[in-house]
Motif scaffolding. Structure first.
Motif, PDB file in Angstrom:
ATOM      1  N   ASP A 118       0.856  -1.183   0.000  1.00  0.00           N
ATOM      2  CA  ASP A 118       0.000   0.000   0.000  1.00  0.00           C
ATOM      3  C   ASP A 118       0.895   1.237   0.000  1.00  0.00           C
ATOM      4  OD1 ASP A 118      -1.814   2.063   0.471  1.00  0.00           O
ATOM      5  OD2 ASP A 118      -3.049   0.851   1.801  1.00  0.00           O
ATOM      6  N   LEU A 119       0.876   1.990  -1.096  1.00  0.00           N
ATOM      7  CA  LEU A 119       1.761   3.154  -1.250  1.00  0.00           C
ATOM      8  C   LEU A 119       1.060   4.475  -0.954  1.00  0.00           C
ATOM      9  CD1 LEU A 119       3.516   2.182  -4.633  1.00  0.00           C
ATOM     10  CD2 LEU A 119       3.834   1.219  -2.351  1.00  0.00           C
ATOM     11  N   ARG A 120      -0.169   4.443  -0.479  1.00  0.00           N
ATOM     12  CA  ARG A 120      -0.937   5.686  -0.342  1.00  0.00           C
ATOM     13  C   ARG A 120      -0.348   6.654   0.675  1.00  0.00           C
ATOM     14  NH1 ARG A 120      -6.811   3.317   0.578  1.00  0.00           N
ATOM     15  NH2 ARG A 120      -5.556   1.719   1.641  1.00  0.00           N
ATOM     16  N   GLU A 121       0.310   6.162   1.706  1.00  0.00           N
ATOM     17  CA  GLU A 121       0.914   7.043   2.709  1.00  0.00           C
ATOM     18  C   GLU A 121       2.441   6.914   2.712  1.00  0.00           C
ATOM     19  OE1 GLU A 121      -0.838   6.456   6.542  1.00  0.00           O
ATOM     20  OE2 GLU A 121      -2.856   6.303   5.734  1.00  0.00           O
ATOM     21  N   ALA A 122       2.971   6.254   1.704  1.00  0.00           N
ATOM     22  CA  ALA A 122       4.407   5.970   1.682  1.00  0.00           C
ATOM     23  C   ALA A 122       5.222   7.142   1.155  1.00  0.00           C
ATOM     24  CB  ALA A 122       4.666   4.737   0.816  1.00  0.00           C
ATOM     25  N   ASP A 123       6.511   7.164   1.530  1.00  0.00           N
ATOM     26  CA  ASP A 123       7.494   8.044   0.913  1.00  0.00           C
ATOM     27  C   ASP A 123       8.207   7.236  -0.176  1.00  0.00           C
ATOM     28  OD1 ASP A 123       6.858  10.099   2.663  1.00  0.00           O
ATOM     29  OD2 ASP A 123       8.360   9.469   4.129  1.00  0.00           O
ATOM     30  N   PHE A 124       8.912   7.944  -1.060  1.00  0.00           N
ATOM     31  CA  PHE A 124       9.578   7.290  -2.186  1.00  0.00           C
ATOM     32  C   PHE A 124      11.049   7.680  -2.191  1.00  0.00           C
ATOM     33  CE2 PHE A 124       5.124   7.626  -3.067  1.00  0.00           C
ATOM     34  CZ  PHE A 124       4.787   6.465  -3.742  1.00  0.00           C
ATOM     35  N   ALA A 125      11.928   6.681  -2.252  1.00  0.00           N
ATOM     36  CA  ALA A 125      13.362   6.960  -2.221  1.00  0.00           C
ATOM     37  C   ALA A 125      13.816   7.712  -3.463  1.00  0.00           C
ATOM     38  CB  ALA A 125      14.141   5.655  -2.087  1.00  0.00           C
ATOM     39  N   ALA A 126      13.103   7.573  -4.574  1.00  0.00           N
ATOM     40  CA  ALA A 126      13.462   8.236  -5.828  1.00  0.00           C
ATOM     41  C   ALA A 126      12.183   8.658  -6.544  1.00  0.00           C
ATOM     42  CB  ALA A 126      14.290   7.317  -6.716  1.00  0.00           C
TER      43      ALA A 126
END
Length: 217
Positions: A118-126
């Motif tokens: 689930d990427l909805r609240e995630a941060d992204f390294a790039a």
């Protein structure tokens, strides 16, 4: 809270105004300018203008972070490192949700099992991340927030990569790009777009002005 490019530019503009007004000399300006461009968080930016008068618009230096959502600045959610670059489920399951950092390359394997990303609240390294999924007699579900560009390139053999019609959404400025590739053999990988979940109310909490029954003494 991580600072965005726009936050750094607002501080630099304040410093330029301070030089023009004679509040900073060139040596001080150059030192603070270098520190501003190297800053990664609000805590590093704030001291650079602490001894300068407040701007006419108080909102120009408002650093109070708000809740993370799909409509917040994407720049503040890109960068950082991840503690894990893979997830494996063998006759079991895995789950990544809430606040976590998606690495530039993430591998997910489900064999006779299932997994949820689930990427909805995630941060992204790039700004661009690649998620490689291998589902063998199992399934993997990936959920992304609106505004994120998703490119699904997986191969299904007696299985499938289901990207759904919901992925046909317009990418927001500065939003990350997610590439999903891999293999589904007698299994499936499903990618869908959903709005972030609303914040939970405190347990037992009631809204102000509610129509609850009041007990009289």
């Amino acid at each position: 809270m991580r600072a965005s490019d726009a936050d750094r530019e607002r501080v630099v503009e304040r410093l330029r105004d301070a030089v023009a007004e004679g509040r900073l000399d060139m040596e001080e300006f150059e030192e603070r300018l270098e520190a501003a461009y190297k800053s990664r968080t609000y805590a590093e930016l704030e001291p650079l203008t602490r001894d300068l008068p407040a701007p006419e618009s108080s909102s120009a230096l408002s650093y109070a972070p708000g809740p993370v959502s799909a409509t917040s600045s994407w720049q503040s959610r890109i960068g950082g490192t991840s503690a894990s670059s893979s997830a494996i489920a063998i006759m079991s399951g895995f789950q990544r949700k809430g606040r976590w950092t998606v690495p530039a390359q993430f591998n997910a394997v489900a064999f006779w099992g299932g997994g949820e990303l689930d990427l909805r609240e995630a941060d992204f390294a790039a700004r661009e991340v690649v998620i490689t999924c291998v589902a063998i007699m199992g399934g993997i579900e990936i959920t992304v927030p609106p505004g994120v560009e998703v490119d699904v390139r997986g191969i299904g053999i007696m299985g499938g990569f289901d990207q759904g019609r919901s992925l046909e959404n317009r990418r927001e400025p500065d939003a990350p790009r997610v590439i999903v590739n891999g293999l589904a053999f007698w299994g499936g990988v499903a990618v869908k777009v959903k709005e972030p979940k609303p914040p939970k109310r405190p347990k037992g909490g009631k809204e102000l002005g509610g129509g609850g029954v009041r007990k009289e003494l």
